[in-house]
Design a protein around this motif. Structure first.
Motif, PDB file in Angstrom:
ATOM      1  N   GLU A 134      -8.743  26.845 -12.804  1.00 11.98           N
ATOM      2  CA  GLU A 134      -7.880  25.731 -12.442  1.00 11.98           C
ATOM      3  C   GLU A 134      -6.538  25.842 -13.172  1.00 11.98           C
ATOM      4  O   GLU A 134      -6.453  26.434 -14.253  1.00 11.98           O
ATOM      5  CB  GLU A 134      -8.549  24.401 -12.815  1.00 11.98           C
ATOM      6  CG  GLU A 134      -9.882  24.155 -12.123  1.00 11.98           C
ATOM      7  CD  GLU A 134      -9.711  23.744 -10.664  1.00 11.98           C
ATOM      8  OE1 GLU A 134      -8.648  24.022 -10.063  1.00 11.98           O
ATOM      9  OE2 GLU A 134     -10.648  23.139 -10.113  1.00 11.98           O
ATOM     10  N   PRO A 135      -5.471  25.299 -12.598  1.00  6.83           N
ATOM     11  CA  PRO A 135      -4.171  25.308 -13.285  1.00  6.83           C
ATOM     12  C   PRO A 135      -4.282  24.711 -14.680  1.00  6.83           C
ATOM     13  O   PRO A 135      -4.991  23.711 -14.872  1.00  6.83           O
ATOM     14  CB  PRO A 135      -3.295  24.441 -12.371  1.00  6.83           C
ATOM     15  CG  PRO A 135      -3.932  24.541 -11.022  1.00  6.83           C
ATOM     16  CD  PRO A 135      -5.409  24.635 -11.274  1.00  6.83           C
ATOM     17  N   ARG A 136      -3.556  25.320 -15.623  1.00 11.67           N
ATOM     18  CA  ARG A 136      -3.660  24.892 -17.017  1.00 11.67           C
ATOM     19  C   ARG A 136      -2.378  24.166 -17.430  1.00 11.67           C
ATOM     20  O   ARG A 136      -1.277  24.656 -17.217  1.00 11.67           O
ATOM     21  CB  ARG A 136      -3.917  26.092 -17.929  1.00 11.67           C
ATOM     22  CG  ARG A 136      -5.183  26.853 -17.584  1.00 11.67           C
ATOM     23  CD  ARG A 136      -5.303  28.100 -18.438  1.00 11.67           C
ATOM     24  NE  ARG A 136      -5.651  27.787 -19.815  1.00 11.67           N
ATOM     25  CZ  ARG A 136      -5.266  28.497 -20.863  1.00 11.67           C
ATOM     26  NH1 ARG A 136      -4.473  29.551 -20.693  1.00 11.67           N
ATOM     27  NH2 ARG A 136      -5.621  28.163 -22.080  1.00 11.67           N
ATOM     28  N   SER A 137      -2.560  23.008 -18.039  1.00 14.95           N
ATOM     29  CA  SER A 137      -1.427  22.258 -18.577  1.00 14.95           C
ATOM     30  C   SER A 137      -1.004  22.873 -19.908  1.00 14.95           C
ATOM     31  O   SER A 137      -1.700  23.737 -20.470  1.00 14.95           O
ATOM     32  CB  SER A 137      -1.812  20.800 -18.791  1.00 14.95           C
ATOM     33  OG  SER A 137      -2.802  20.713 -19.822  1.00 14.95           O
ATOM     34  N   TRP A 138       0.141  22.416 -20.423  1.00 14.16           N
ATOM     35  CA  TRP A 138       0.553  22.890 -21.749  1.00 14.16           C
ATOM     36  C   TRP A 138      -0.466  22.481 -22.800  1.00 14.16           C
ATOM     37  O   TRP A 138      -0.726  23.219 -23.757  1.00 14.16           O
ATOM     38  CB  TRP A 138       1.947  22.354 -22.098  1.00 14.16           C
ATOM     39  CG  TRP A 138       3.048  23.137 -21.470  1.00 14.16           C
ATOM     40  CD1 TRP A 138       3.885  22.743 -20.462  1.00 14.16           C
ATOM     41  CD2 TRP A 138       3.419  24.492 -21.781  1.00 14.16           C
ATOM     42  NE1 TRP A 138       4.748  23.764 -20.132  1.00 14.16           N
ATOM     43  CE2 TRP A 138       4.493  24.839 -20.926  1.00 14.16           C
ATOM     44  CE3 TRP A 138       2.940  25.432 -22.693  1.00 14.16           C
ATOM     45  CZ2 TRP A 138       5.090  26.088 -20.962  1.00 14.16           C
ATOM     46  CZ3 TRP A 138       3.547  26.680 -22.732  1.00 14.16           C
ATOM     47  CH2 TRP A 138       4.605  27.002 -21.874  1.00 14.16           C
ATOM     48  N   GLY A 139      -1.065  21.287 -22.612  1.00 10.84           N
ATOM     49  CA  GLY A 139      -2.097  20.859 -23.544  1.00 10.84           C
ATOM     50  C   GLY A 139      -3.302  21.781 -23.509  1.00 10.84           C
ATOM     51  O   GLY A 139      -3.875  22.108 -24.553  1.00 10.84           O
ATOM     52  N   ASP A 140      -3.702  22.212 -22.312  1.00 14.16           N
ATOM     53  CA  ASP A 140      -4.818  23.155 -22.178  1.00 14.16           C
ATOM     54  C   ASP A 140      -4.507  24.462 -22.903  1.00 14.16           C
ATOM     55  O   ASP A 140      -5.367  25.049 -23.560  1.00 14.16           O
ATOM     56  CB  ASP A 140      -5.105  23.447 -20.710  1.00 14.16           C
ATOM     57  CG  ASP A 140      -5.657  22.252 -19.957  1.00 14.16           C
ATOM     58  OD1 ASP A 140      -6.202  21.339 -20.619  1.00 14.16           O
ATOM     59  OD2 ASP A 140      -5.540  22.226 -18.727  1.00 14.16           O
ATOM     60  N   ARG A 141      -3.281  24.908 -22.760  1.00  8.83           N
ATOM     61  CA  ARG A 141      -2.899  26.178 -23.391  1.00  8.83           C
ATOM     62  C   ARG A 141      -2.890  26.056 -24.913  1.00  8.83           C
ATOM     63  O   ARG A 141      -3.351  26.954 -25.614  1.00  8.83           O
ATOM     64  CB  ARG A 141      -1.524  26.622 -22.875  1.00  8.83           C
ATOM     65  CG  ARG A 141      -1.527  26.969 -21.385  1.00  8.83           C
ATOM     66  CD  ARG A 141      -0.129  27.242 -20.850  1.00  8.83           C
ATOM     67  NE  ARG A 141      -0.141  27.401 -19.404  1.00  8.83           N
ATOM     68  CZ  ARG A 141      -0.378  28.557 -18.782  1.00  8.83           C
ATOM     69  NH1 ARG A 141      -0.620  29.642 -19.494  1.00  8.83           N
ATOM     70  NH2 ARG A 141      -0.383  28.619 -17.464  1.00  8.83           N
ATOM     71  N   LEU A 142      -2.364  24.957 -25.419  1.00  7.38           N
ATOM     72  CA  LEU A 142      -2.370  24.744 -26.868  1.00  7.38           C
ATOM     73  C   LEU A 142      -3.797  24.684 -27.407  1.00  7.38           C
ATOM     74  O   LEU A 142      -4.098  25.226 -28.474  1.00  7.38           O
ATOM     75  CB  LEU A 142      -1.641  23.442 -27.206  1.00  7.38           C
ATOM     76  CG  LEU A 142      -0.118  23.449 -27.133  1.00  7.38           C
ATOM     77  CD1 LEU A 142       0.417  22.032 -27.280  1.00  7.38           C
ATOM     78  CD2 LEU A 142       0.476  24.359 -28.198  1.00  7.38           C
ATOM     79  N   ALA A 143      -4.666  23.997 -26.665  1.00  8.75           N
ATOM     80  CA  ALA A 143      -6.048  23.833 -27.103  1.00  8.75           C
ATOM     81  C   ALA A 143      -6.923  25.034 -26.759  1.00  8.75           C
ATOM     82  O   ALA A 143      -8.092  25.071 -27.133  1.00  8.75           O
ATOM     83  CB  ALA A 143      -6.637  22.574 -26.469  1.00  8.75           C
ATOM     84  N   ASN A 144      -6.365  26.003 -26.037  1.00 11.89           N
ATOM     85  CA  ASN A 144      -7.116  27.175 -25.564  1.00 11.89           C
ATOM     86  C   ASN A 144      -8.343  26.744 -24.761  1.00 11.89           C
ATOM     87  O   ASN A 144      -9.460  27.199 -24.985  1.00 11.89           O
ATOM     88  CB  ASN A 144      -7.527  28.087 -26.720  1.00 11.89           C
ATOM     89  CG  ASN A 144      -7.704  29.529 -26.255  1.00 11.89           C
ATOM     90  OD1 ASN A 144      -7.280  29.912 -25.165  1.00 11.89           O
ATOM     91  ND2 ASN A 144      -8.336  30.337 -27.085  1.00 11.89           N
ATOM     92  N   LYS A 145      -8.064  25.855 -23.806  1.00  6.74           N
ATOM     93  CA  LYS A 145      -9.113  25.280 -22.969  1.00  6.74           C
ATOM     94  C   LYS A 145      -8.929  25.774 -21.535  1.00  6.74           C
ATOM     95  O   LYS A 145      -7.814  25.819 -21.022  1.00  6.74           O
ATOM     96  CB  LYS A 145      -9.038  23.758 -23.019  1.00  6.74           C
ATOM     97  CG  LYS A 145     -10.102  23.040 -22.214  1.00  6.74           C
ATOM     98  CD  LYS A 145     -10.034  21.546 -22.443  1.00  6.74           C
ATOM     99  CE  LYS A 145      -8.758  20.956 -21.891  1.00  6.74           C
ATOM    100  NZ  LYS A 145      -8.703  19.486 -22.039  1.00  6.74           N
ATOM    101  N   ARG A 188     -11.177  27.145 -30.410  1.00  6.28           N
ATOM    102  CA  ARG A 188     -10.431  26.020 -30.972  1.00  6.28           C
ATOM    103  C   ARG A 188     -10.940  24.699 -30.422  1.00  6.28           C
ATOM    104  O   ARG A 188     -11.419  24.626 -29.296  1.00  6.28           O
ATOM    105  CB  ARG A 188      -8.936  26.143 -30.650  1.00  6.28           C
ATOM    106  CG  ARG A 188      -8.261  27.342 -31.288  1.00  6.28           C
ATOM    107  CD  ARG A 188      -6.810  27.457 -30.859  1.00  6.28           C
ATOM    108  NE  ARG A 188      -6.119  28.504 -31.587  1.00  6.28           N
ATOM    109  CZ  ARG A 188      -5.553  28.353 -32.772  1.00  6.28           C
ATOM    110  NH1 ARG A 188      -5.575  27.158 -33.354  1.00  6.28           N
ATOM    111  NH2 ARG A 188      -4.967  29.365 -33.381  1.00  6.28           N
ATOM    112  N   LEU A 189     -10.759  23.666 -31.232  1.00  5.40           N
ATOM    113  CA  LEU A 189     -11.022  22.303 -30.792  1.00  5.40           C
ATOM    114  C   LEU A 189      -9.858  21.419 -31.228  1.00  5.40           C
ATOM    115  O   LEU A 189      -9.074  21.797 -32.098  1.00  5.40           O
ATOM    116  CB  LEU A 189     -12.332  21.768 -31.385  1.00  5.40           C
ATOM    117  CG  LEU A 189     -13.632  22.376 -30.844  1.00  5.40           C
ATOM    118  CD1 LEU A 189     -14.826  21.858 -31.636  1.00  5.40           C
ATOM    119  CD2 LEU A 189     -13.819  22.083 -29.357  1.00  5.40           C
ATOM    120  N   GLY A 190      -9.771  20.250 -30.615  1.00  4.47           N
ATOM    121  CA  GLY A 190      -8.685  19.335 -30.954  1.00  4.47           C
ATOM    122  C   GLY A 190      -7.652  19.292 -29.851  1.00  4.47           C
ATOM    123  O   GLY A 190      -7.554  20.199 -29.017  1.00  4.47           O
TER     124      GLY A 190
END
Length: 305
Positions: free
Chosen positions: A149-160, A178-180
């Motif tokens: 699925e498309p990744r938001s900047w938050g997803d990228r920062l969180a490595n999600k 990573r978590l958080g």
């Protein structure tokens, strides 16, 4: 506020109150059961949708099914429970396949949050792994034909990473290393693999966080990310506290490592205070937890859904 908006707000407050009563004090919830029985048509569907978003469909409606004097209400509850159980059965089978494939490929994986709601299940399937994210993505796309699925900047920062699998309603959300909210926790995150334990459900065996990490991840989600509670957060963690499985010294050590001990203590106090509100008696919490909390359940109230 328009009249219809005020009515909706009142309804949701009443619905949430009923769900809390049905799940936190199922043995003494005649008013909540009667409230559900009075609902009609779309109102009852609103309650069901709310129970679904709070991950308490089975736990709440099981009380209705057992306690209601109305055959029509019992049938409605039975049908809703049966539908939810089928969704959960399908999800568990697929989740078991994914976890087995990741483990076989050397990707140590822990199922977070989703299974804490048992016998209910979350609407996403959350995993944590210490493996490389590219390795995980390759397994998911090649073996399961998953779509990333498309990744938001938050997803990228969180490595999600979020994966959509064919024939699976739920998204599989994988947190890599990573978590958080911004991926700020690494050392604390590793505990989710090094201290994981087994949980057997419906014939499957899953690796899940130890009790202390269950509280940690719930705290991260509620106190440091979303800033609101779901009914399941209260019910899940009340059960954890009552089970006696929590090692508070270990929990404090982990929370201090991540700099979130005040949040953990506040989270637990909110849970304990809500239980007292619906049962009339407090859950046992150590004095160190109470003294470290910034506030309690009196500062949390229903708002919207």
């Amino acid at each position: 506020m328009p009249v219809n908006a005020a009515a909706r707000a009142t309804d949701y407050r009443a619905y949430l109150d009923a769900l809390c009563s049905l799940t936190l004090n199922p043995g003494s919830s005649p008013e909540a059961v009667a409230h559900v029985a009075r609902l009609r048509g779309q109102e009852r569907q609103h309650l069901l949708a709310l129970a679904d978003s709070h991950h308490v469909v089975i736990r709440a409606l099981s009380t209705v099914q057992q306690k209601s004097d109305s055959g029509e209400v019992k049938t409605w509850a039975e049908n809703a429970i049966a539908t939810e159980k089928q969704r959960i059965a399908d999800a568990l089978a697929r989740l078991n396949e994914v976890c087995a494939a990741l483990e076989a490929a050397g990707c140590a994986t822990t199922v977070m949050k989703s299974l804490d709601h048992w016998p209910d299940l979350g609407n996403d399937l959350d995993l944590f792994t210490t493996a490389d994210e590219q390795r995980v993505a390759a397994i998911m796309t090649e073996k399961f034909e998953a779509r990333i699925e498309p990744r938001s900047w938050g997803d990228r920062l969180a490595n999600k990473w979020n994966f959509a699998l064919p024939r699976l309603k739920e998204a599989i959300e994988v947190h890599c290393k990573r978590l958080g909210q911004t991926g700020e926790h690494t050392a604390m995150a590793r505990r989710f693999v090094t201290r994981r334990v087994t949980k057997r459900l419906s014939g499957y065996t899953f690796m899940v966080p130890a009790p202390e990490e269950q509280v940690i991840v719930a705290t991260l989600q509620r106190m440091y990310r979303h800033f609101y509670f779901r009914v399941c957060d209260i019910v899940d963690n009340a059960g954890l506290i009552e089970s006696g499985a929590l090692d508070y010294r270990e929990l404090r050590t982990a929370a201090l490592q991540g700099g979130i001990w005040p949040g953990v203590a506040t989270f637990l106090c909110i849970v304990a205070d809500y239980v007292q509100r619906y049962r009339g008696r407090a859950l046992p919490l150590p004095d160190k937890v109470r003294s470290a909390a910034r506030f309690g359940g009196d500062q949390v109230a229903p708002g919207g859904k």
